[in-house]
Write a protein that holds these residues in place. Structure first.
Motif, short mmCIF file in Angstrom:
data_model
loop_
_atom_site.label_atom_id
_atom_site.label_comp_id
_atom_site.label_asym_id
_atom_site.label_seq_id
_atom_site.Cartn_x
_atom_site.Cartn_y
_atom_site.Cartn_z
N LEU B 416 1.17 -1.26 -0.05
CA LEU B 416 0.21 -0.21 0.46
C LEU B 416 0.84 1.34 -0.14
CD1 LEU B 416 -3.24 -0.90 2.89
CD2 LEU B 416 -2.79 -0.95 -0.09
N HIS B 417 2.51 0.59 -0.43
CA HIS B 417 2.64 2.35 0.17
C HIS B 417 2.99 3.18 1.37
CE1 HIS B 417 3.73 1.03 -4.44
NE2 HIS B 417 3.06 1.50 -4.18
N ILE B 418 2.68 2.56 1.81
CA ILE B 418 2.69 3.26 4.06
C ILE B 418 4.00 3.74 4.00
CG2 ILE B 418 2.37 3.16 5.88
CD1 ILE B 418 0.12 0.33 5.06
N VAL B 419 4.16 4.85 3.84
CA VAL B 419 5.16 5.81 4.13
C VAL B 419 5.95 6.49 5.76
CG1 VAL B 419 6.70 7.69 3.72
CG2 VAL B 419 5.35 7.41 1.85
N THR B 420 6.61 5.49 6.28
CA THR B 420 6.60 5.10 7.32
C THR B 420 8.44 4.88 7.66
OG1 THR B 420 6.33 3.83 9.78
CG2 THR B 420 5.14 2.78 8.17
N PRO B 421 8.99 5.14 8.72
CA PRO B 421 10.62 5.20 9.09
C PRO B 421 10.89 3.08 9.41
CG PRO B 421 9.93 6.32 11.08
CD PRO B 421 8.96 6.26 10.05
N ASP B 422 9.89 2.90 9.90
CA ASP B 422 9.61 1.47 10.30
C ASP B 422 8.13 1.09 10.94
OD1 ASP B 422 9.67 1.50 13.03
OD2 ASP B 422 11.41 2.61 12.41
N SER B 423 8.11 -0.35 11.02
CA SER B 423 6.71 -0.45 11.73
C SER B 423 6.27 -0.68 13.14
CB SER B 423 6.84 -2.17 11.16
OG SER B 423 7.10 -2.58 12.68
N SER B 424 7.45 -0.50 13.29
CA SER B 424 6.88 0.09 15.09
C SER B 424 7.13 1.95 15.82
CB SER B 424 8.50 -0.45 16.07
OG SER B 424 9.59 0.83 15.59
N LYS B 425 6.99 2.18 14.35
CA LYS B 425 6.61 3.71 14.93
C LYS B 425 4.99 3.95 15.27
CE LYS B 425 6.25 8.24 12.61
NZ LYS B 425 7.01 8.86 12.77
N PRO B 426 4.67 4.99 16.13
CA PRO B 426 3.49 4.91 16.78
C PRO B 426 2.39 5.81 15.31
CG PRO B 426 4.56 5.70 17.87
CD PRO B 426 5.77 5.82 17.09
N ALA B 427 1.13 4.28 15.20
CA ALA B 427 0.83 5.33 13.84
C ALA B 427 0.08 6.64 14.27
CB ALA B 427 -0.51 3.86 14.08
N GLY B 428 -0.22 7.89 15.26
CA GLY B 428 -1.23 8.48 15.03
C GLY B 428 0.23 9.89 14.89
N GLU B 429 1.06 8.78 14.25
CA GLU B 429 2.31 10.23 14.29
C GLU B 429 2.46 10.05 12.47
OE1 GLU B 429 6.35 8.97 15.57
OE2 GLU B 429 5.30 9.45 17.69
N LEU B 430 1.75 9.03 11.82
CA LEU B 430 1.82 9.12 10.18
C LEU B 430 0.61 10.66 9.83
CD1 LEU B 430 2.15 5.38 9.25
CD2 LEU B 430 3.97 6.74 10.10
N SER B 431 1.14 10.79 8.48
CA SER B 431 -0.04 11.86 7.79
C SER B 431 -1.59 10.73 7.89
CB SER B 431 1.04 12.06 6.71
OG SER B 431 0.40 10.90 5.54
N GLY B 432 -2.34 12.02 7.84
CA GLY B 432 -3.84 10.97 7.81
C GLY B 432 -4.07 9.82 6.05
N GLY B 433 -3.53 10.65 4.84
CA GLY B 433 -3.18 9.21 4.12
C GLY B 433 -2.38 8.56 4.45
N ASN B 434 -1.59 8.30 5.23
CA ASN B 434 -0.88 6.94 5.40
C ASN B 434 -1.44 6.35 6.34
OD1 ASN B 434 1.45 6.66 4.02
ND2 ASN B 434 2.51 8.62 4.89
#
Lengths: 356, 528
Positions: B416-434
């Protein structure tokens, strides 16, 4: 793996050494673990300065004696309560009734052993069963009837000691049974059995929540109940379970306290201990607003509280100062943990480094 | 603030309000009101903003556009003192400023109104406007004065409402204007509007724009963040485009064609969003056999009886205005609310669904409308968010092994091309689309047969928007049954095999095949 979730690479599961590895990583400088551990070390050092024999351990009649052993032994009930309380708080709840549950379960054990012919093992099970019932009561009020946890558990907190008094018929129920007394007074490999029992409970609860998905689901429900509901999580079951676990922990704490003094005191057994447990959880970094929880750090928190109490005791300070000293030290720890409070010092430090 | 309660209608200029509003203000080319130079901010390994210059002139609406993660929020938060900058300057009327908190920024004259309105919903309108600065009399709060002043203040915004009523009883649009009125009343040099129209309907948007134009006329500089390109062209004078933390262009709106703007924002051409034709639609729609069929499900005060069916490999679109019963339909199907009439069949078998948990057991999934409240679990990691529904489906006893969790998370992040440095980042810190993609991933991981998507593209940027539509079509091609709700008609027309049109919590009609068009949907809604 409770305390290292901020690390970027997922830890491969290592069930056999989970506590050792947990402690290892705590020591390795996880930021979250830093302050509670630092506080514990500072308090122990303080105790050592006040009474140099603080860390010495003597072996008398095959039983280890010493202030350190004492901290673990006296702290066992608070540690047990803190374990259960951590899970409850992680769901955004609170369990005020654990002190009263201690009194009930102690009373059940004391009365059954002294007035019936039941085996002491059956008595233990029935006492823990009483704890389960108490937990179910709380859990049903909170999970099924949607009563706010503070109020729901306040009911049992108030009525619990009354129930305990009914069971003991208003007396301090004393008994004499070496098997039962082993829980609170016994020694295994020179170590007080209460310490071993507490460690076993910790390991079981830890494995129970981290080997199953319960830990994740607790954190999910605590962090965002509505989204968890949409994700298909059975939040009621999860909530019910944490209160039952808290009840079991309180029952075991009740057994330790009661068998240690060979009597059930409905009025005073475990009195105000629920507040120590809540404090231990908070010192350990689990937020009262629910979500992420840190089981091992709650244990550290409980040990901090006990270290302060034992420290004051061995220092020979008049007992009238106990509560005030305890409050000041705990306030200092909480300040230390507050980023807001630390910020000016951190800035000053950075400035000093820059100029240097 | 005492002197500010006055209508901004001409007492200063001598012009009546209407003329001022109607007049197209020319952008003043003198000193900028607000200027940032080389503004830079880094979060860990992510360069959120690098060397951004930004100029806001008095009396202009300056739109800041960009994909999610372009640096719009970071820019605002640096200007308003939420974050500290790493490098660069912020100048207010030529003088360097260094706000340490939104409060300080407010004192300097910079007000912000967020998408999630930062007022107290349980207090009255007047209390909200004067919160923290209540007029006092003999040391006590003078509520009568507060009410009178609030009423006068809102009149200048052409808002004639009962200011003693609780704020939450008013529409989002009114709440938004109240928030603006409060902000401007406190400090009136710069107004920052972050996605102000995200939850407004067309008429409310015009209401808000009238207010914005009037504020413009007062010489206030307005920084606007929005995802609605049409609105950008309607209201803004100047556009700054950000991409990956850098400024890729500053243009006068009148001189920037829409296509150029989109290519600036994306750095590439748009994906084609109009692939399937009406003929294809008819063919697919008949192939699968109904996965879900509802007969007259309803709930008093929520939804009139509705018949609906969704087949495998079919996308059914739910169209209608805000409040027409689209979300309510989804909630009844998914068991969020219990229906008090009718029946539901899954694969031809009658089932009772009384909770999302039961719906999930039947192979349903649902991405809810309110991402923050009902979707994302902000404190948990991206990985945990992704595996959550799958884990819930397995039950608490059968935990997914850590390695398997990571595997699934990595698959989804890649797919899904989720932009995140890694999978352990808190989801709340991602942008809305991600975040939206993470919730989508959560359901895909649970391998549903039927997916309900409620406004899957709301509040996300153009690029992620196209990607999500692409994903929806792919899922359908793989044989999933989908029920999709969207306010964007073009979108609904694009991917739906069938469109169910709702109005006033009632099903009006169903469009199929060649009949599906924006015109027909609007005609259906407008029909008596």
């Amino acid at each position: 793996m409770t305390d290292q979730r901020t690390s970027s690479t997922p830890a491969p599961p290592r069930p056999k050494s989970s506590i050792l590895s947990s402690l290892g990583r705590l020591a390795a400088g996880n930021r979250r673990a830093l302050f509670p551990l630092l506080a514990l070390v500072l308090i122990l050092l303080g105790n050592w300065l006040i009474s140099p024999s603080f860390f010495s351990i003597r072996v008398v009649e095959g039983r280890m004696l010493g202030s350190i052993i004492d901290i673990f032994n006296r702290g066992a009930p608070t540690v047990l309560l803190a374990i259960g309380m951590t899970l409850v708080i992680a769901t955004k709840g609170i369990d005020l009734s654990v002190g009263a549950v201690i009194a009930i379960c102690g009373a059940v054990a004391a009365v059954l052993i002294s007035t019936t012919d039941l085996s002491p093992y059956v008595v233990m099970l029935l006492s823990v069963g009483a704890g389960i019932l108490c937990g179910l009561w709380n859990g049903i009020l909170v999970a099924i009837f949607d009563i706010q946890p503070f109020i729901a558990t306040l009911i049992l907190m108030v009525v619990g000691r009354g129930i305990a008094q009914l069971i003991t018929e208003g007396q301090i129920a004393v008994f004499n049974n070496p098997t039962l007394e082993f829980i609170g007074k016994g020694t295994l490999f020179g170590i007080p059995f209460a310490i071993i029992l507490t460690a076993i409970v910790f390991v079981i609860v830890y494995l129970f929540i981290r080997r199953t998905a319960l830990g994740l689901l607790i954190e999910s429900v605590g962090a965002n109940a509505r989204a968890s509901y949409y994700a298909g999580i059975n939040a009621r079951l999860i909530t019910l379970m944490v209160y039952v676990i808290s009840g079991i922990c309180a029952a075991i704490a009740g057994l330790i306290i009661t068998t240690d003094i060979k009597g059930a005191d409905a009025n005073n057994a475990g009195l105000w201990l629920e507040l120590d447990a809540i404090l231990a959880v908070v010192i350990g970094g689990t937020l009262l607003s629910g979500g992420r929880f840190y089981l091992a750090l709650s244990v550290i928190g409980a040990l901090i509280i006990q270290s302060i109490q034992t420290g004051i005791f061995v220092s020979g300070l008049p007992p009238t100062f106990n509560l005030i000293v305890q409050a000041v030290v705990i306030l200092a720890i909480l300040f230390l943990q507050s980023e807001e409070f630390r910020r000016p010092f951190v800035r000053a430090w950075n400035r000093m480094r820059k100029t240097a | 603030m005492r002197q500010r309660v006055r209508p901004f209608t001409g007492r200063q200029t001598g012009l009546p309000y209407a003329e001022l509003v109607g007049e197209k203000m020319t952008v003043q080319k003198n000193t900028p009101l607000l200027q940032t130079q080389n503004l830079t901010k880094r979060f860990g390994s992510v360069q959120a903003l690098s060397g951004v210059d930004f100029n806001l002139y008095p009396g202009e609406v300056h739109a800041v556009l960009g994909e999610n993660g372009a640096g719009k929020s970071t820019l605002i938060k640096l200007i308003t003192g939420v974050y500290r900058r790493d490098a660069g300057e912020i100048l207010l009327e030529g003088k360097p400023i260094d706000p340490q908190s939104p409060h300080e920024a407010q004192a300097l004259g910079i007000s912000t109104v967020y998408q999630e309105i930062n007022l107290v919903p349980t207090m009255s309108v007047a209390e909200n406007i004067f919160l923290g600065r209540q007029p006092r009399r003999f040391g006590f709060i003078d509520m009568r004065a507060a009410n009178a002043r609030a009423r006068a203040l809102l009149k200048t915004y052409h808002l004639d409402i009962d200011v003693t009523r609780t704020l939450s009883t008013f529409s989002i649009a009114v709440q938004q204007i109240v928030a603006i009125a409060r902000g401007v009343d406190m400090s009136a040099k710069i107004l920052i509007l972050d996605e102000p129209t995200a939850s407004l309907d067309a008429q409310e948007v015009q209401m808000l724009f009238t207010v914005i134009r009037a504020l413009k006329a007062r010489g206030i500089g307005i920084l606007l963040i929005t995802h609605f390109l049409d609105q950008v062209y309607q209201i803004s004078d100047r556009i700054t485009v950000l991409r990956n933390g850098e400024r890729v262009g500053e243009h006068l709106t009148a001189e920037l064609p829409k296509m150029k703007l989109i290519t600036l924002m994306l750095g590439r051409e748009l994906l084609s969003e109009t692939e399937s034709s009406g003929a294809e639609r008819a063919a697919v729609g008949d192939a699968g056999g109904a996965f879900l069929r509802t007969e007259g499900i309803a709930r008093r005060g929520m939804l009139q009886p509705i018949d609906l069916s969704v087949a495998r490999g079919e996308i059914v679109g739910l169209a209608g205005l805000l409040g027409s019963g689209r979300t309510e339909t989804a909630q009844l199907i998914f068991g969020v609310a219990r229906s008090d009439a009718g029946s539901v069949q899954v694969k031809g078998r009658k089932v009772a669904i009384g909770s999302p948990r039961q719906a999930v057991q039947h192979g349903f999934g649902m991405c809810p409308e309110d991402r923050k409240v009902e979707g994302i679990i902000a404190d948990l990691s991206v990985r945990e968010n992704i595996i959550l529904a799958m884990q819930a489906k397995r039950g608490w006893l059968r935990a997914l092994p850590a390695r398997k969790q990571e595997e699934i998370a990595q698959q989804m992040i890649a797919a899904l091309h989720i932009v995140t440095p890694d999978s352990s980042k808190p989801a709340g810190e991602l942008s809305g689309g991600n975040q939206q993609k993470v919730i989508l991933a959560r359901w895909l991981a649970s391998q549903p047969e039927f997916l309900i998507l409620d406004e899957p593209t709301r509040g996300i940027d153009v690029g992620a928007h196209a990607e999500i539509i692409h994903i929806i079509k792919n899922l359908c091609a793989q044989g999933m049954a989908l029920l999709v709700i969207s306010s964007e008609l073009a979108e609904v027309v694009d991917y739906s095999h069938r469109v169910v049109v709702l109005r006033d919590r009632q099903k009006l009609t169903e469009l199929t095949g060649e009949d599906i068009s924006e015109d027909n949907i609007m005609r259906a809604i407008a029909e008596q």
